[in-house]
Each structure stands twice: as C-alpha cells, then as structure tokens.
Design a protein around this motif. Structure first.
Motif, PDB file in Angstrom:
ATOM      1  N   ILE A 124       0.843  -1.211   0.000  1.00  0.00           N
ATOM      2  CA  ILE A 124       0.000   0.000   0.000  1.00  0.00           C
ATOM      3  C   ILE A 124       0.872   1.253   0.000  1.00  0.00           C
ATOM      4  O   ILE A 124       0.614   2.219  -0.731  1.00  0.00           O
ATOM      5  N   ILE A 125       1.938   1.240   0.807  1.00  0.00           N
ATOM      6  CA  ILE A 125       2.835   2.411   0.862  1.00  0.00           C
ATOM      7  C   ILE A 125       3.498   2.646  -0.489  1.00  0.00           C
ATOM      8  O   ILE A 125       3.594   3.784  -0.976  1.00  0.00           O
ATOM      9  N   LEU A 126       3.961   1.567  -1.125  1.00  0.00           N
ATOM     10  CA  LEU A 126       4.621   1.709  -2.426  1.00  0.00           C
ATOM     11  C   LEU A 126       3.660   2.237  -3.489  1.00  0.00           C
ATOM     12  O   LEU A 126       4.029   3.089  -4.318  1.00  0.00           O
ATOM     13  N   LEU A 127       2.416   1.760  -3.467  1.00  0.00           N
ATOM     14  CA  LEU A 127       1.439   2.245  -4.449  1.00  0.00           C
ATOM     15  C   LEU A 127       1.113   3.715  -4.228  1.00  0.00           C
ATOM     16  O   LEU A 127       0.981   4.491  -5.196  1.00  0.00           O
ATOM     17  N   ARG A 128       0.989   4.120  -2.987  1.00  0.00           N
ATOM     18  CA  ARG A 128       0.706   5.537  -2.716  1.00  0.00           C
ATOM     19  C   ARG A 128       1.906   6.420  -3.073  1.00  0.00           C
ATOM     20  O   ARG A 128       1.743   7.553  -3.564  1.00  0.00           O
ATOM     21  N   LEU A 129       3.123   5.897  -2.841  1.00  0.00           N
ATOM     22  CA  LEU A 129       4.320   6.645  -3.237  1.00  0.00           C
ATOM     23  C   LEU A 129       4.418   6.753  -4.757  1.00  0.00           C
ATOM     24  O   LEU A 129       4.770   7.813  -5.305  1.00  0.00           O
ATOM     25  N   LEU A 130       4.073   5.675  -5.451  1.00  0.00           N
ATOM     26  CA  LEU A 130       4.093   5.704  -6.913  1.00  0.00           C
ATOM     27  C   LEU A 130       3.050   6.684  -7.451  1.00  0.00           C
ATOM     28  O   LEU A 130       3.291   7.383  -8.449  1.00  0.00           O
ATOM     29  N   THR A 131       1.904   6.775  -6.784  1.00  0.00           N
ATOM     30  CA  THR A 131       0.880   7.744  -7.189  1.00  0.00           C
ATOM     31  C   THR A 131       1.411   9.169  -7.112  1.00  0.00           C
ATOM     32  O   THR A 131       1.229   9.977  -8.039  1.00  0.00           O
ATOM     33  N   ILE A 168       7.343  12.665   0.711  1.00  0.00           N
ATOM     34  CA  ILE A 168       8.167  12.693   1.927  1.00  0.00           C
ATOM     35  C   ILE A 168       7.633  11.719   2.970  1.00  0.00           C
ATOM     36  O   ILE A 168       8.386  10.935   3.579  1.00  0.00           O
ATOM     37  N   LEU A 169       6.315  11.705   3.179  1.00  0.00           N
ATOM     38  CA  LEU A 169       5.733  10.837   4.208  1.00  0.00           C
ATOM     39  C   LEU A 169       5.881   9.360   3.851  1.00  0.00           C
ATOM     40  O   LEU A 169       6.406   8.560   4.642  1.00  0.00           O
ATOM     41  N   PHE A 170       5.459   8.984   2.640  1.00  0.00           N
ATOM     42  CA  PHE A 170       5.470   7.570   2.278  1.00  0.00           C
ATOM     43  C   PHE A 170       6.880   7.082   1.987  1.00  0.00           C
ATOM     44  O   PHE A 170       7.199   5.909   2.230  1.00  0.00           O
ATOM     45  N   GLY A 171       7.728   7.936   1.469  1.00  0.00           N
ATOM     46  CA  GLY A 171       9.116   7.541   1.264  1.00  0.00           C
ATOM     47  C   GLY A 171       9.823   7.256   2.573  1.00  0.00           C
ATOM     48  O   GLY A 171      10.580   6.280   2.701  1.00  0.00           O
ATOM     49  N   THR A 172       9.590   8.095   3.572  1.00  0.00           N
ATOM     50  CA  THR A 172      10.182   7.860   4.892  1.00  0.00           C
ATOM     51  C   THR A 172       9.635   6.585   5.523  1.00  0.00           C
ATOM     52  O   THR A 172      10.374   5.800   6.129  1.00  0.00           O
ATOM     53  N   ALA A 173       8.335   6.360   5.362  1.00  0.00           N
ATOM     54  CA  ALA A 173       7.726   5.148   5.929  1.00  0.00           C
ATOM     55  C   ALA A 173       8.308   3.892   5.283  1.00  0.00           C
ATOM     56  O   ALA A 173       8.551   2.880   5.960  1.00  0.00           O
ATOM     57  N   TYR A 174       8.550   3.934   3.975  1.00  0.00           N
ATOM     58  CA  TYR A 174       9.103   2.757   3.304  1.00  0.00           C
ATOM     59  C   TYR A 174      10.561   2.516   3.710  1.00  0.00           C
ATOM     60  O   TYR A 174      10.965   1.371   3.959  1.00  0.00           O
ATOM     61  N   LEU A 175      11.357   3.587   3.776  1.00  0.00           N
ATOM     62  CA  LEU A 175      12.770   3.423   4.090  1.00  0.00           C
ATOM     63  C   LEU A 175      12.993   3.000   5.532  1.00  0.00           C
ATOM     64  O   LEU A 175      13.919   2.243   5.828  1.00  0.00           O
ATOM     65  N   THR A 176      12.170   3.497   6.451  1.00  0.00           N
ATOM     66  CA  THR A 176      12.358   3.172   7.880  1.00  0.00           C
ATOM     67  C   THR A 176      11.486   2.010   8.339  1.00  0.00           C
ATOM     68  O   THR A 176      11.606   1.562   9.477  1.00  0.00           O
ATOM     69  N   ASP A 177      10.559   1.542   7.450  1.00  0.00           N
ATOM     70  CA  ASP A 177       9.653   0.427   7.774  1.00  0.00           C
ATOM     71  C   ASP A 177       8.786   0.740   8.994  1.00  0.00           C
ATOM     72  O   ASP A 177       8.434  -0.145   9.778  1.00  0.00           O
TER      73      ASP A 177
END
Length: 679
Positions: A124-131, A168-177
């Motif tokens: 879900i995070i990756l799809l929202r970041l891709l959006t 910024i939000l979703f990228g940080t969430a993906y990198l820090t898990d």
C-alpha cells in the motif's frame, strides 16, 4: 502538532472551497476544484480527528487524490496550448487506477487477518508513493503546457506541494519500515503552506509568472525515474523473497545486478538519450527548443576558441542545434558548390552536374531541403530534380541548409542525421532558416575582412615600391651629376678615378634593384609563336639541378604556341615551389606530353601537398603562401601569365602525397591580345 496542523489545514481548505464557489474566475474548473478542496478539507479533518492510518481517512484520501487528478486534467484541457495528447490522458487514467489499486489493497487488508494486513502494508505504501511520483510528472507537463498568461500556474504549483508532502511521508515510511511522527507533522505544515499558496493564486488570479528551466525539469524527471526504478526494485525483491525460498538472497542479488547493468546499458545508448530528449521536449513543453539556451550555445560556439577556423565553428554551431553529429560547408565554386570546411565529416564528395542548378535554386528560393523526404518520395515540392544524385547517395546526409545573404548564396551546410532523427516540422525549419541567415552574415563579413586585408597588403606593397623608386631616383641623380661634371673634368685623373668608383657603386645598386624587381616586372607579353617546348624545359631543369634533382620525362619534341619568356617564368615559379615543398633528395619531375591538340607540361612533386580548400580559396591569391616567409606572388603571377597567353593551368594536390601543376598549351594558331601586366 499533527492534530493542530491538520485541523487548521481543514479550516483553510474549507474556506477555499467556499471562496471558489463564489468566485466567477473564468477558466477554472469550478466543480472539480470545489470537490478537490472540499475533499482535502475533509481528509485533513479526518487525520486530525481519527488519525492518518484509519480506514476512513485512507478512503477520503483516495477520493482527494482522484479529485486533484481530475482537476489537473481539466485545467490542461481548458488552459493548455491545445488539448493534451491521447498518451497523456492515458497516463492520467493509469495513475487513477494505481490510486484505486491502493484503496483495494487497503480494503483487502481490512477484511483479512492481522498477518496478511502487515504484509500488505508495504504494498500500500509503495502504491501511494508511486501515485505521488506519477502525479508530479503529470504536473510538470501541465505547468509547461499552460499559456504564460493563463493565470493558473501558481495554483498548479500549489497542487504540486500536496504530492511532494506525500512523497516525503510515504518515502520515509518505506525506508524506515515504520510510521514516523516527524514526517506526518511536516505533512500537516506543508498542507498549510499549500492552502496559503492556493489562496494567493485564487486571489491574484495567477498574475505571478514562475518559469521552470528545462534543465531543472529534466533533472527532476531524472530523479523521478530513479525513484520509480528503486520502487520497482523494492517490489521485485519483495516478490522474490516471498517465492524464492532458500535461494531468495541469491536470486535477489542476481536480479539487482542484472537490472542495474541493463539500465546502465540503456542510459549509455546515445540514440535512446536523444530519442527520450526529443519526446520529452515534444510532449512536456510548449516549444521543442529552449531558444534562450540554444542561442547562447550558438553564440558561444561561433565566438569560441580561435584554434578552430571560423567556417568549422559555423558548421558545428548549426549542427548542435539539431543534435547532428557532423556537417559540411558547401561554398560557391564558380557556378557550382564545392566542399569547404567540415566538422566530423568523413564522406567523400564526388562532383555532379546538378551542383550549378542546385546553387541557383538555393539562391532564389532559400528553401531548406529534407533529403530523407526526397529519398522516400514523400516530398511533393519537386526538389528531387534539383538535388544532385551524389548528395542523395550519402546515407548520412539529412538536411541541406542554404546560407543566403543580400540576394547572394554565401554557401550551404549539409548536416548528418542525428541519432534520433525525425521529420522536420515548422519549428525546425524556422530555427534553421534564422541561423542560416545569421551564419551567412558571419561568412560574408569574414570574406569582406579578407578582401580589406588584401587591399591593405597591396597598399603596403605599393609603399615598398615607393621606397625602391626613391632609391632609383637617387641613383639617377648621382649619374646625372657625374655626366654633367665629366664635360668639365674628364681630363683630370682624380675625377676619372672617382667617376669609376661612382659607376661601380651605382651598377651594384642597380643590379640589386633589378634582382628585386625582375620577377614582378615583365613589361609587355609578346604574342605567342610556335616554339619547341622540350629544350626550354630541359634548360630550366639544368639551371635548378645544382640545387635539387629535377627530371624531365615525356616527348622528345613538342611544338606549341607560347611566349618563351613568359613560359620560362611560369615554369621557374612552379619548379621553385615544387623544390621548396619536396624533401631534399626527392626529385621534381617535369613531364611533357602531347595530345595533338594540346601540349601539357606537368610539374610534379611528392612533397607535403595542399588541401582542396587551400587550392580553391588561397593558392592563387597574392600574398598568401604556405611557405614560412613566402610572398605568395609566384602562383598568382603564374596564373596571370597563363591567362594572358591563352594557356590553361590546373592543380591536383593531396595533403601528404604531393602536388601536380599542369600547363596546357595549344598547338594551333590563335590570337591573344597584348596585355599590359601590372608591376
């Protein structure tokens, strides 16, 4: 901080929605914009009230994203330079499907158990970041397509702030898990800034003009592409980890290395880079050329390093405009066009009978010729009958740009095909036409400067003759005085001794002056008569043989009409030039041949040779010499003497392989007017 920032953002976006309802600004998509503002206010209120990870918040956020995408598409259709292409509309639809896919994944996660929910969270995070990343790319295309005075650019930039905050939000969430408080708080502050910026844009109706350079746009798109590639790697490695079992680590490493090598190979391909640049410029910007950047590069090339000749710099400057890898300057050579300076050009140029017609056509029409269209037969202008076949046979030749100046054709530039060639459109033709006229003025000015410099050298030469005449006047005065005194003092031994010394000194000085003037003053050229050429040629070879080996070959006897003195002087010049150009022990050959109607004398050397451009433009000009310290008079005078007695003079030379001068003399009687040769 998160609660207060999002609550205040909800208040501001709600107020903006009411403001937009009451606004009568034309061109704005009122319904879509009101819906987007209202949904953004509702989403911010949900984040402040129930949290950003709640299902209801995710549902409202998906609706908000769809509303902003619809707003962007409508603004593009109403305020852009023409309707967006079908491919761009398809991209909007694909991004909308990604939004719906992330929402569907969230619905499935809510229905499934906790274990599947944690595994689906990363997807879900990756799809929202891709959006968010894809929306930024579309936003860049929208911004570039807006008319400068459309009044919507500041609003579009404000919409971009929403997607940047999501990245910024979703990228940080993906990198820090994990979900961090700081990015969420920054997202709330960013939404406040977006609301304020959008309020200013609605109030001022977009009167502020913000320009984004192509360099920044290309760099931003490169970063987006890198981000998409990293997302692709993350999704692929996650899938490999799920199905790879004990070999997952090895498969992941092999996939990352292989995909990286493939990407680097594609990026290093010049054709792909050129094709990508053309497509981005065509679809994301109002014009395919950044005229300010192109003009600065053009002027920098023209006025750049003096190590390259002006004509070569001109070819490179025009070729750089169309990303052509090379080019050739064709210059007037009599009624036709001949090869001039080149840049990265390796093709041979045979002469063709259509060159004269082509030169006249380019002078009168000024048309830019698309050679690819002529080869394929798609050109309906009839230019194919004008272009010589040798030009069409060169596969690399792409376009021919004429260089007109004040009704005259200064030359033409033949460009090679760029890596990502495409059909010429109005923008290419206009740019090449303007630059063609500009470089034509540069060439005409340079040639005028050469003519002025030549006139100045003639003036300097005349000044030197004035000094020589002054010396002659002094000698005449000295001899006149001696003759006058001889009438009264001739019987005195002292006077006779002084007179002898004076005469000896005057004789020496006169001989020195004659030696300086002999090669420039021939008086009148005698009418040609029948002479045997071979003895004269052998006499010249004998005179020169003491200094350099000279060989005579060919006919034992050959009779032609010529002035012996003029022919002697012509051959003396040519043989001396051949000796100067040859190595010390390499002989110069004088070859005599007869064809019945003509006797030819070839002066052949194996020296350094000359380029075709030097032979055509500089060899027969006075005061131009390839020898250090040379006057450049010999070849000029030789051609003048040949023309005066009706002879022909041809030159064949090749750099590094030597030179052959051929004098052609007629064997039948003809009349040559007496020509007074200038000193």
């Amino acid at each position: 901080m998160i609660v207060w920032a999002h609550a205040l953002a909800a208040l501001l976006f709600g107020g903006l929605a009411l403001w937009t309802i009451r606004s009568q600004e034309s061109g704005l998509p009122h319904r879509a914009l009101v819906a987007a503002l209202a949904l953004t206010a509702l989403w911010a209120l949900a984040v402040a009230g129930i949290g950003g990870k709640a299902f209801v918040t995710t549902l409202v956020e998906s609706a908000r994203n769809l509303a902003w995408l619809a707003t962007m598409l409508i603004i593009h259709r109403r305020n852009g330079n023409g309707r967006p292409p079908l491919a761009l509309g398809t991209v909007y639809a694909v991004v909308a499907l990604v939004v719906l896919a992330s929402l569907a994944a969230r619905v499935i996660a809510e229905i499934a158990g906790p274990q599947l929910r944690s595994q689906a969270e990363i997807t879900i995070i990756l799809l929202r970041l891709l959006t968010a990343l894809a929306a930024l790319v579309l936003l860049n295309a929208l911004y570039a397509a807006l008319r400068p005075r459309a009044g919507k650019r500041l609003i579009v930039l404000a919409i971009g702030g929403i997607w940047v905050a999501d990245i910024i939000l979703f990228g940080t969430a993906y990198l820090t898990d994990s979900w961090r408080i700081q990015p969420a708080a920054m997202r709330g502050a960013a939404m406040l800034a977006v609301a304020v910026t959008m309020a200013i844009g609605l109030q001022r109706k977009g009167e502020w003009s913000v320009q984004v350079s192509r360099t920044v746009a290309y760099q931003s798109l490169s970063l987006v592409a890198i981000g998409v590639y990293l997302l692709f790697l993350a999704l692929a490695t996650s899938a490999i980890a799920a199905v790879g079992g004990s070999y997952a680590r090895a498969l992941q490493t092999a996939f990352v290395l292989g995909s990286t090598v493939a990407i680097l190979t594609l990026v290093s391909n010049s054709w792909l880079r050129a094709w990508t640049k053309v497509k981005l410029a065509k679809h994301l910007f109002q014009h395919r050329y950044d005229y300010r950047t192109e003009w600065m590069r053009f002027t920098d090339t023209i006025g750049g390093s003096a190590s390259a000749p002006l004509e070569e710099r001109i070819v490179k400057a025009v070729a750089d405009l169309t990303s052509s890898p090379g080019g050739l300057l064709l210059v007037p050579d009599g009624p036709s066009l001949g090869a001039g300076a080149s840049w990265n050009w390796d093709c041979d140029l045979p002469t063709g009978s259509g060159d004269a017609a082509l030169a006249e056509y380019l002078r009168t029409s000024g048309r830019i010729l698309d050679l690819d269209a002529l080869r394929s037969g798609t050109d309906q202008s009839g230019d194919g009958a004008i272009v010589p076949q040798w030009m069409l046979d060169i596969e690399e030749a792409w376009v021919l740009v004429p260089l007109p100046h004040l009704g005259h054709l200064v030359g033409a530039i033949l460009l090679t095909r760029p890596p990502a060639a495409q059909a010429l459109d109005w923008e290419d033709l206009d740019l090449l036409k303007v630059t063609g006229r500009q470089v034509a003025s540069y060439l005409a000015e340079a040639r005028a400067q050469e003519a002025l410099a030549e006139a100045q050298r003639f003036e300097e030469f005349n000044r030197r003759f004035a000094f020589i005449l002054h010396d002659i006047k002094n000698l005449v005065s000295q001899l006149t005085l001696t003759a006058r005194n001889a009438e009264r003092h001739a019987d005195k031994p002292e006077f006779r001794a002084d007179m002898i010394a004076t005469l000896q000194d005057s004789s020496e000085r006169m001989n020195a002056l004659l030696a300086r003037l002999s090669q420039h003053h021939r008086g009148r050229i005698a009418a040609p008569r029948t002479i045997d050429i071979v003895p004269l040629v052998k006499q010249i070879a004998t005179r020169r043989h003491a200094h350099h080996p000279v060989i005579v070959t060919g006919e034992p006897a050959a009779f032609a009409f010529a002035d012996a003195a003029s022919l002697d002087q012509m051959l003396s010049h040519l043989v001396q030039n051949a000796i100067d150009a040859s190595p010390p022990h390499e002989p110069v050959t004088l070859a005599v041949a007869s064809t019945g109607q003509e006797v030819t004398i070839d002066v052949i050397d194996t020296g350094c040779g000359m380029s075709a451009a030097f032979v055509r433009d500089r060899l027969f000009k006075p005061f131009v010499s390839s020898k250090s310290g040379g006057f450049g008079i010999g070849a000029f005078e030789t051609r003048q003497l040949a023309a005066a007695m009706g002879a022909s003079l041809d030159v064949t030379s090749r750099e590094g392989a030597g030179t052959r001068f051929r004098i052609g003399l007629k064997t039948t009687d003809f009349t040559v007017p007496l020509v007074e040769q200038a000193a």
